[in-house]
Design an enzyme around this catalytic site. Structure first.
Site, PDB file in Angstrom:
ATOM      1  N   GLU A  11     -97.312  22.338 -33.562  1.00  0.00           N
ATOM      2  CA  GLU A  11     -97.836  23.872 -33.252  1.00  0.00           C
ATOM      3  C   GLU A  11     -99.242  24.086 -33.650  1.00  0.00           C
ATOM      4  O   GLU A  11     -99.476  24.909 -34.499  1.00  0.00           O
ATOM      5  CB  GLU A  11     -96.882  24.728 -33.803  1.00  0.00           C
ATOM      6  CG  GLU A  11     -95.316  24.692 -33.277  1.00  0.00           C
ATOM      7  CD  GLU A  11     -94.764  25.692 -33.845  1.00  0.00           C
ATOM      8  OE1 GLU A  11     -95.029  26.458 -34.736  1.00  0.00           O
ATOM      9  OE2 GLU A  11     -93.428  25.715 -33.702  1.00  0.00           O
ATOM     10  N   GLU A  52     -88.203  21.825 -31.255  1.00  0.00           N
ATOM     11  CA  GLU A  52     -87.569  22.879 -31.748  1.00  0.00           C
ATOM     12  C   GLU A  52     -86.976  23.960 -30.924  1.00  0.00           C
ATOM     13  O   GLU A  52     -87.715  24.184 -29.745  1.00  0.00           O
ATOM     14  CB  GLU A  52     -88.606  23.506 -32.758  1.00  0.00           C
ATOM     15  CG  GLU A  52     -89.136  22.836 -33.838  1.00  0.00           C
ATOM     16  CD  GLU A  52     -90.034  23.476 -34.894  1.00  0.00           C
ATOM     17  OE1 GLU A  52     -90.235  24.757 -34.679  1.00  0.00           O
ATOM     18  OE2 GLU A  52     -90.902  22.809 -35.577  1.00  0.00           O
TER      19      GLU A  52
HETATM   20  C1  JJW Z   1     -95.555  33.345 -33.577  1.00  0.00           C
HETATM   21  C2  JJW Z   1     -96.582  36.394 -35.613  1.00  0.00           C
HETATM   22  C3  JJW Z   1     -99.154  38.248 -34.775  1.00  0.00           C
HETATM   23  C4  JJW Z   1     -91.333  27.648 -36.955  1.00  0.00           C
HETATM   24  C5  JJW Z   1     -95.745  34.146 -34.919  1.00  0.00           C
HETATM   25  C6  JJW Z   1     -94.948  33.988 -36.094  1.00  0.00           C
HETATM   26  C7  JJW Z   1     -97.297  37.467 -35.246  1.00  0.00           C
HETATM   27  C8  JJW Z   1    -100.352  38.695 -35.770  1.00  0.00           C
HETATM   28  C9  JJW Z   1     -90.748  28.757 -36.417  1.00  0.00           C
HETATM   29  N1  JJW Z   1     -91.848  26.713 -36.001  1.00  0.00           N
HETATM   30  O1  JJW Z   1     -90.330  27.150 -38.991  1.00  0.00           O
HETATM   31  C10 JJW Z   1     -94.868  32.454 -34.062  1.00  0.00           C
HETATM   32  N2  JJW Z   1     -91.611  29.507 -35.739  1.00  0.00           N
HETATM   33  O2  JJW Z   1     -91.944  25.115 -39.139  1.00  0.00           O
HETATM   34  C11 JJW Z   1     -92.308  25.415 -36.728  1.00  0.00           C
HETATM   35  N3  JJW Z   1     -92.278  29.186 -34.546  1.00  0.00           N
HETATM   36  O3  JJW Z   1     -96.590  35.502 -34.728  1.00  0.00           O
HETATM   37  C12 JJW Z   1     -91.300  25.268 -37.955  1.00  0.00           C
HETATM   38  N4  JJW Z   1     -92.957  30.236 -34.193  1.00  0.00           N
HETATM   39  O4  JJW Z   1     -98.502  37.333 -35.780  1.00  0.00           O
HETATM   40  C13 JJW Z   1     -90.650  26.561 -37.757  1.00  0.00           C
HETATM   41  C14 JJW Z   1     -94.330  32.787 -35.954  1.00  0.00           C
HETATM   42  C15 JJW Z   1     -94.087  32.019 -35.095  1.00  0.00           C
HETATM   43  C16 JJW Z   1     -93.157  30.857 -35.279  1.00  0.00           C
HETATM   44  C17 JJW Z   1     -92.180  30.511 -36.221  1.00  0.00           C
END
Ligand code: JJW
Length: 471
Positions: A187, A376
């Site tokens: 990611e 994932e």
């Molecule tokens: C977007 C937050 C805007 C993890 C997001 C926050 C908003 C200011 C899970 N993937 O723990 C996406 N996860 O380590 C990898 N996937 O925006 C693995 N996507 O902010 C898991 C979080 C995520 C997010 C979290």
């Protein structure tokens, strides 16, 4: 470029829950069923055996950054309990396990002298997996940059990309004969944007220009590492990268909506997919983000688009976008939430399995991606343990059932999906959310570190068994 073709505000009828017998019918016999974790989220032992500090040690120790002041210092104590955890995986009948390697265990200063004890740990883990017939899939970078490299400017500096390729080669020299799949990055959008653009993740910077530069260096480091990995892996080993991707859908038929859907799609999907698979960034992206292009040097996009064996897709939710009157910045589109009638997980993410199906089909059709793994997918819910043998989590069971069914539909539509990894094997440190969000199919009682199966793990084990019984 069009994003999602479907305008659907509610769950698609064809995605109704199916029993495991019908569910597995769409999956080829060699399909890989796995579970995923990441080093900082489960290992603990952050100061043991010569491990150097990473940006997440620094960030989580900074007051106000992580929910409840949680850190990864202990996490699931997997560093000491990995044998028990591999036993759990074997009990579930997993074909594969996706884990990540902590750069700062291998190179405490990010470059230079190698800490053999770090390599020894991952070698013990890999050998334990192989002894149980579980294929290891290793992620080289799951967000834990050595703090020493951050002190020199981190991913904003081109030098870090070269340091990553050197680190990748050191790891593959030790484990390249035994690991089935290598994932360079997890990611990079999250690292670039959440870590450097909005600052909710480590290292906590808030500058969109830095985010765009960081994204370029992350991609470059991937491209530099790929040939260094390939040179040292066993024949048949798969090398790829994992992106977090969400398909974007229009909330209505207005032209402003079509425009903002396209903007959101360039920001969420095309920013990373197009340099990797077309050798170019989306035309207007940097203008639409109100920044300058990153420092691209001659040959960088050729390096970045070096052919890979697979694209890993992390998907949890979709976006539904409603156009604003004025053209927004590409990261400031307006999403519809909550959508009337839709269901949400504890993260506030919409449960929309058609988003995964349409995304996989689109990656196949538009980018001719050679093969795909869902690296994932999963859900956080408020699970509670009251001393029972099994933790009840019916909503996670439905979530997994519906999303796996959607993967089956993508396969039927021609998407070359080779495997599926549930996030996560264990409840763990969910970054800025700390331990408050439980994604595991196995429950962790943090005070005792006891592992308690959730019903979803039983369900997943029965799915895997059903699938292998068909062979
Ligand atoms: C977007 C937050 C805007 C993890 C997001 C926050 C908003 C200011 C899970 N993937 O723990 C996406 N996860 O380590 C990898 N996937 O925006 C693995 N996507 O902010 C898991 C979080 C995520 C997010 C979290």
């Amino acid at each position: 470029m069009q994003a999602g073709a479907t305008i659907s505000m509610t769950n698609n009828d064809s995605l109704r829950t199916a029993n495991t017998e019908n569910l597995v019918a769409a999956f080829p016999s060699n399909f890989v069923w796995g579970a995923a974790t990441a080093a900082y989220q489960i290992e603990g032992a952050t100061r043991e055996d010569g491990r150097g500090l990473s940006v997440w040690d620094t960030f989580s120790a900074t007051p106000g950054k992580v929910h409840n002041g949680d850190t990864g210092d202990v996490a699931d104590d997997h560093y000491h309990r990995y044998q028990e955890d591999v036993e759990l995986m074997a009990g579930l009948g997993l074909d594969a396990y996706r884990f990540s390697i902590a750069w700062s265990r291998i190179l405490p200063q990010g470059r230079g002298s190698i800490n053999e004890k770090g390599l020894d740990f991952y070698e013990r883990l890999v050998d334990t997996l192989l002894a149980k017939g579980i294929k290891p899939f290793a992620t080289l970078y799951h967000w834990d940059l050595p703090q020493a490299l951050q002190d020199e400017g981190g991913w904003a500096k081109r030098e870090t990309a070269y340091a990553f390729a050197d680190y990748a080669e050191i790891v593959v020299k030790r484990l390249g004969d035994r690991v089935a799949g290598w994932i360079t990055h997890n990611e990079p959008w999250v690292v670039a944007y959440l870590g450097h653009g909005v600052g909710v993740h480590a290292p906590g910077l808030k500058n969109m220009q830095t985010a765009v530069d960081v994204a370029h260096h992350l991609l470059l480091s991937h491209g530099l590492a790929v040939p260094r990995l390939r040179a040292l892996v066993a024949p048949g080993t798969q090398v790829g990268i994992t992106l977090n991707l969400s398909q974007v859908y229009p909330a209505d038929e207005r032209s402003e909506t079509a425009r903002d859907v396209a903007l959101a799609d360039s920001f969420n999907v095309r920013w990373f997919v197009e340099p990797l698979f077309r050798g170019s960034y989306p035309d207007q992206l940097f203008t639409d983000l109100a920044v300058n292009p990153p420092p691209i040097q001659d040959g960088d996009l050729t390096t970045i688009s070096t052919p890979i064996d697979f694209l890993g897709v992390n998907n949890y939710f979709r976006w539904v976008v409603r156009g604003q009157e004025q053209r927004p910045r590409a990261d400031s589109y307006q999403t519809v939430a909550p959508i009337p009638g839709a269901c949400y997980t504890e993260m506030g993410w919409e449960i929309a399995p058609e988003g995964l199906r349409d995304l996989l089909v689109r990656l196949h059709r538009d980018y001719n991606v050679p093969s795909l793994y869902v690296t994932e997918n999963g859900a956080a819910f408020k699970d509670e343990w009251h001393g029972e043998e099994v933790v009840s989590d019916p909503r996670r069971v439905s979530y997994l059932q519906e999303y796996i069914h959607a993967v089956g539909e993508a396969l039927q539509q021609g998407a070359p999906v080779k495997g599926y990894f549930v996030w996560s094997l264990l409840d763990n440190f969910e970054w800025a959310e700390g331990y408050s969000k439980r994604f595991g199919i196995v429950y962790i009682d943090y005070p005792t570190q006891r592992r308690i199966p959730k019903e979803s793990s039983r369900w997943y084990a029965s799915l895997i068994k059903e699938h292998s019984a068909r062979l």
